[in-house]
Design a protein around this motif. Sequence first.
Motif, PDB file in Angstrom:
ATOM      1  N   LEU A 119      58.882  55.260  53.077  1.00  0.00           N
ATOM      2  CA  LEU A 119      58.203  56.259  52.254  1.00  0.00           C
ATOM      3  C   LEU A 119      58.626  56.151  50.800  1.00  0.00           C
ATOM      4  CD1 LEU A 119      58.549  59.392  54.571  1.00  0.00           C
ATOM      5  CD2 LEU A 119      56.703  57.700  54.518  1.00  0.00           C
ATOM      6  N   ASP A 120      57.732  56.551  49.894  1.00  0.00           N
ATOM      7  CA  ASP A 120      58.151  56.604  48.486  1.00  0.00           C
ATOM      8  C   ASP A 120      59.084  57.807  48.335  1.00  0.00           C
ATOM      9  OD1 ASP A 120      56.769  59.052  47.257  1.00  0.00           O
ATOM     10  OD2 ASP A 120      55.063  58.010  48.150  1.00  0.00           O
ATOM     11  N   PRO A 121      59.915  57.818  47.288  1.00  0.00           N
ATOM     12  CA  PRO A 121      60.939  58.865  47.148  1.00  0.00           C
ATOM     13  C   PRO A 121      60.386  60.287  47.140  1.00  0.00           C
ATOM     14  CG  PRO A 121      61.354  57.082  45.610  1.00  0.00           C
ATOM     15  CD  PRO A 121      60.020  56.803  46.229  1.00  0.00           C
ATOM     16  N   VAL A 122      59.197  60.476  46.584  1.00  0.00           N
ATOM     17  CA  VAL A 122      58.618  61.826  46.502  1.00  0.00           C
ATOM     18  C   VAL A 122      58.267  62.326  47.905  1.00  0.00           C
ATOM     19  CG1 VAL A 122      56.692  63.196  45.641  1.00  0.00           C
ATOM     20  CG2 VAL A 122      57.744  61.481  44.165  1.00  0.00           C
ATOM     21  N   GLU A 123      57.618  61.481  48.697  1.00  0.00           N
ATOM     22  CA  GLU A 123      57.253  61.893  50.049  1.00  0.00           C
ATOM     23  C   GLU A 123      58.490  62.068  50.917  1.00  0.00           C
ATOM     24  OE1 GLU A 123      54.404  60.604  53.816  1.00  0.00           O
ATOM     25  OE2 GLU A 123      54.423  59.380  52.007  1.00  0.00           O
ATOM     26  N   ARG A 124      59.466  61.164  50.763  1.00  0.00           N
ATOM     27  CA  ARG A 124      60.710  61.274  51.526  1.00  0.00           C
ATOM     28  C   ARG A 124      61.425  62.584  51.188  1.00  0.00           C
ATOM     29  NH1 ARG A 124      63.683  57.173  49.487  1.00  0.00           N
ATOM     30  NH2 ARG A 124      62.532  55.641  50.708  1.00  0.00           N
ATOM     31  N   ALA A 125      61.480  62.899  49.899  1.00  0.00           N
ATOM     32  CA  ALA A 125      62.127  64.148  49.474  1.00  0.00           C
ATOM     33  C   ALA A 125      61.398  65.363  50.034  1.00  0.00           C
ATOM     34  CB  ALA A 125      62.174  64.221  47.953  1.00  0.00           C
ATOM     35  N   SER A 126      60.068  65.288  50.093  1.00  0.00           N
ATOM     36  CA  SER A 126      59.292  66.392  50.642  1.00  0.00           C
ATOM     37  C   SER A 126      59.635  66.629  52.104  1.00  0.00           C
ATOM     38  CB  SER A 126      57.798  66.088  50.493  1.00  0.00           C
ATOM     39  OG  SER A 126      57.026  67.118  51.075  1.00  0.00           O
ATOM     40  N   ARG A 127      59.821  65.547  52.864  1.00  0.00           N
ATOM     41  CA  ARG A 127      60.201  65.667  54.273  1.00  0.00           C
ATOM     42  C   ARG A 127      61.597  66.273  54.410  1.00  0.00           C
ATOM     43  NH1 ARG A 127      57.914  61.657  57.854  1.00  0.00           N
ATOM     44  NH2 ARG A 127      55.787  61.212  57.159  1.00  0.00           N
ATOM     45  N   LEU A 128      62.517  65.801  53.587  1.00  0.00           N
ATOM     46  CA  LEU A 128      63.909  66.259  53.696  1.00  0.00           C
ATOM     47  C   LEU A 128      64.073  67.700  53.231  1.00  0.00           C
ATOM     48  CD1 LEU A 128      65.824  63.061  52.512  1.00  0.00           C
ATOM     49  CD2 LEU A 128      65.506  63.873  54.857  1.00  0.00           C
ATOM     50  N   THR A 129      63.419  68.053  52.130  1.00  0.00           N
ATOM     51  CA  THR A 129      63.587  69.413  51.593  1.00  0.00           C
ATOM     52  C   THR A 129      62.855  70.458  52.419  1.00  0.00           C
ATOM     53  OG1 THR A 129      61.767  69.055  50.017  1.00  0.00           O
ATOM     54  CG2 THR A 129      64.012  68.654  49.218  1.00  0.00           C
TER      55      THR A 129
END
Length: 201
Positions: A119-129
């Motif tokens: 995943l790109d960092p923005v989508e990955r961050a959305s999943r984690l947050t």
Amino acid sequence: MSEAIHTRFLAIAEALSPALHDAMVRGGPVALQGDAGAPLAERLCRSVAGQQLSVKAARSIWTRVEVACGEMALTEFFHDGNFEAIRACGLSSAKVRSICAIAAEARAGGLEAETLRPLDPVERASRLTALWGVGQWTADMISIFYFGDEDVWPDGDVAARKTLTRLTSPRRKTVRTAARFAPHRSYLALYMWRHVDAPPL
């Protein structure tokens, strides 16, 4: 970090600020290498446990957590039934709640590193947050130091942001400055942390 990237950074920095350029010249190239040696859920839990603590205090608390866990897998130990036992290791109630939420997600199969890696960092961050208690800073640190993502600017990191501001201009938003260094913004953060000798993990 390749010499080509370092040379490009020096050229960008020279046009932005003599102080930034000098800091990069003095320090030389920085290295970025992801470390996925531990399961993602465990790394997330440890990151949450260490938030707003000194390295020494965070290490001490995590050692107590590992002792309390014994032979059990951390993601099995971290559940609401063990809330008080985890709390007794020195963690706040909010951190225990967050750690238990992370572990529950891992047990449900939602934190597989190989699923999140592409995943790109923005989508990955959305999943984690989306996990309770996991903020943007933690997501950024995981992307940089766990996955080795090269293009993450952690604007929520006080040391990185303030150092970049000090080396450039207080009138210029750090997100805009960092954008000049895409697609290698993680390296910019590494330069800033090295400059203040304050690595976040």
